[in-house]
Design a protein around this motif. Structure first.
Motif, short mmCIF file in Angstrom:
data_model
loop_
_atom_site.label_atom_id
_atom_site.label_comp_id
_atom_site.label_asym_id
_atom_site.label_seq_id
_atom_site.Cartn_x
_atom_site.Cartn_y
_atom_site.Cartn_z
N GLY A 51 0.80 -1.22 0.00
CA GLY A 51 0.00 0.00 0.00
C GLY A 51 0.83 1.27 0.00
O GLY A 51 0.30 2.35 0.21
N GLY A 52 2.13 1.15 -0.26
CA GLY A 52 3.02 2.30 -0.19
C GLY A 52 3.40 2.84 -1.54
O GLY A 52 2.63 2.79 -2.50
N ILE A 53 4.60 3.37 -1.60
CA ILE A 53 5.09 4.03 -2.80
C ILE A 53 6.37 3.34 -3.28
O ILE A 53 6.95 2.50 -2.58
N GLU A 54 6.81 3.76 -4.46
CA GLU A 54 8.09 3.33 -5.03
C GLU A 54 8.83 4.61 -5.38
O GLU A 54 8.25 5.57 -5.87
N GLY A 55 10.15 4.63 -5.08
CA GLY A 55 10.92 5.80 -5.43
C GLY A 55 12.34 5.72 -4.90
O GLY A 55 12.78 4.68 -4.41
N ASP A 56 13.04 6.85 -5.02
CA ASP A 56 14.41 6.89 -4.52
C ASP A 56 14.39 6.82 -2.99
O ASP A 56 13.36 7.07 -2.36
N ALA A 57 15.52 6.47 -2.40
CA ALA A 57 15.59 6.22 -0.95
C ALA A 57 15.16 7.43 -0.13
O ALA A 57 14.49 7.29 0.89
N ARG A 58 15.51 8.63 -0.58
CA ARG A 58 15.13 9.85 0.17
C ARG A 58 13.61 10.02 0.20
O ARG A 58 13.03 10.29 1.24
N THR A 59 12.98 9.87 -0.95
CA THR A 59 11.52 10.02 -1.04
C THR A 59 10.81 8.97 -0.21
O THR A 59 9.88 9.26 0.54
N VAL A 60 11.27 7.73 -0.34
CA VAL A 60 10.65 6.63 0.40
C VAL A 60 10.87 6.80 1.90
O VAL A 60 9.96 6.54 2.69
N ALA A 61 12.04 7.26 2.32
CA ALA A 61 12.29 7.50 3.75
C ALA A 61 11.30 8.53 4.29
O ALA A 61 10.79 8.38 5.41
N GLY A 62 11.00 9.57 3.52
CA GLY A 62 10.01 10.57 3.95
C GLY A 62 8.63 9.97 4.08
O GLY A 62 7.91 10.25 5.06
N TRP A 63 8.25 9.14 3.12
CA TRP A 63 6.96 8.48 3.18
C TRP A 63 6.89 7.54 4.40
O TRP A 63 5.90 7.52 5.12
N LEU A 64 7.96 6.76 4.62
CA LEU A 64 7.99 5.87 5.77
C LEU A 64 7.88 6.64 7.08
O LEU A 64 7.16 6.24 8.00
N ALA A 65 8.60 7.76 7.18
CA ALA A 65 8.55 8.57 8.40
C ALA A 65 7.12 8.99 8.71
O ALA A 65 6.67 8.91 9.86
N ASP A 66 6.38 9.40 7.69
CA ASP A 66 4.98 9.79 7.89
C ASP A 66 4.11 8.58 8.22
O ASP A 66 3.29 8.63 9.14
N SER A 67 4.26 7.50 7.47
CA SER A 67 3.43 6.31 7.65
C SER A 67 3.65 5.63 8.99
O SER A 67 2.70 5.15 9.61
N MET A 68 4.87 5.58 9.43
CA MET A 68 5.19 4.85 10.65
C MET A 68 4.77 5.58 11.93
O MET A 68 4.81 5.02 13.01
N ARG A 69 4.35 6.84 11.80
CA ARG A 69 3.82 7.56 12.97
C ARG A 69 2.58 6.90 13.53
O ARG A 69 2.22 7.11 14.69
N LEU A 70 1.90 6.11 12.72
CA LEU A 70 0.70 5.40 13.17
C LEU A 70 1.03 4.35 14.23
O LEU A 70 0.14 3.90 14.94
#
Length: 165
Positions: A51-70
């Motif tokens: 259910g996530g995204i695909e991209g460069d490590a920097r972009t994905v790290a930002g997405w993970l940081a937001d998602s993992m706050r849950l």
């Protein structure tokens, strides 16, 4: 194989294993600077099956940081690691592929802390592509293949993929 080649292969396997472990710890601890440092400059990650995204490590790290706050707690385990080494520019052992299964228990963040908050568990398989660099082994590619998940109060439903792990 000579003993020297066998020793080098063992040392590479240990280094690759350490990199995969560092990946799990960085995600579980929310250390996004460490996560990004595990990748080559052109490294990419693909969490779309979860259910996530695909991209460069920097972009994905930002997405993970937001998602993992849950989640107040994360502790994913990466097991059954299958490692194979490849060739880049005719030098044996410059690349590696790791296929490994994971189980990822997480606890939702609840009001006033995580006491009594429900758990979320998912599992699947990682495909890691690694490259030997001057700084050691680095991730060039991470692909997550989520195979199952269990949400609080719901049976496992492989089609229900709205969070990453």
């Amino acid at each position: 194989m000579t003993q020297r080649v066998e020793l080098a292969t063992v040392m590479d396997r240990l280094a690759v294993d350490g990199l995969v472990t560092d990946y799990a710890v960085a995600v579980d601890d929310g250390d996004w600077a460490a996560y990004r440092a595990l990748f080559t400059p052109d490294g990419r990650a693909d969490y779309r099956s979860a259910g996530g995204i695909e991209g460069d490590a920097r972009t994905v790290a930002g997405w993970l940081a937001d998602s993992m706050r849950l989640f107040a707690m994360r502790q994913h385990l990466i097991v059954n690691r299958r490692v194979s080494f490849g060739i880049l520019e005719q030098d044996t052992g410059d690349t590696a592929r790791v296929q490994a299964d994971y189980v990822n228990p997480m606890r939702f963040a609840g009001p006033g802390g995580d006491a009594g908050a429900p758990d979320f568990v998912c599992g699947g398989r990682y495909a890691f592509g690694l490259l030997r660099t001057y700084d050691g082994w680095r991730l060039r590619e991470v692909v997550v293949e989520e195979k199952w998940r269990r949400l609080p109060g719901r049976p496992t439903d492989p089609a229900d993929r709205d969070h990453a792990g």
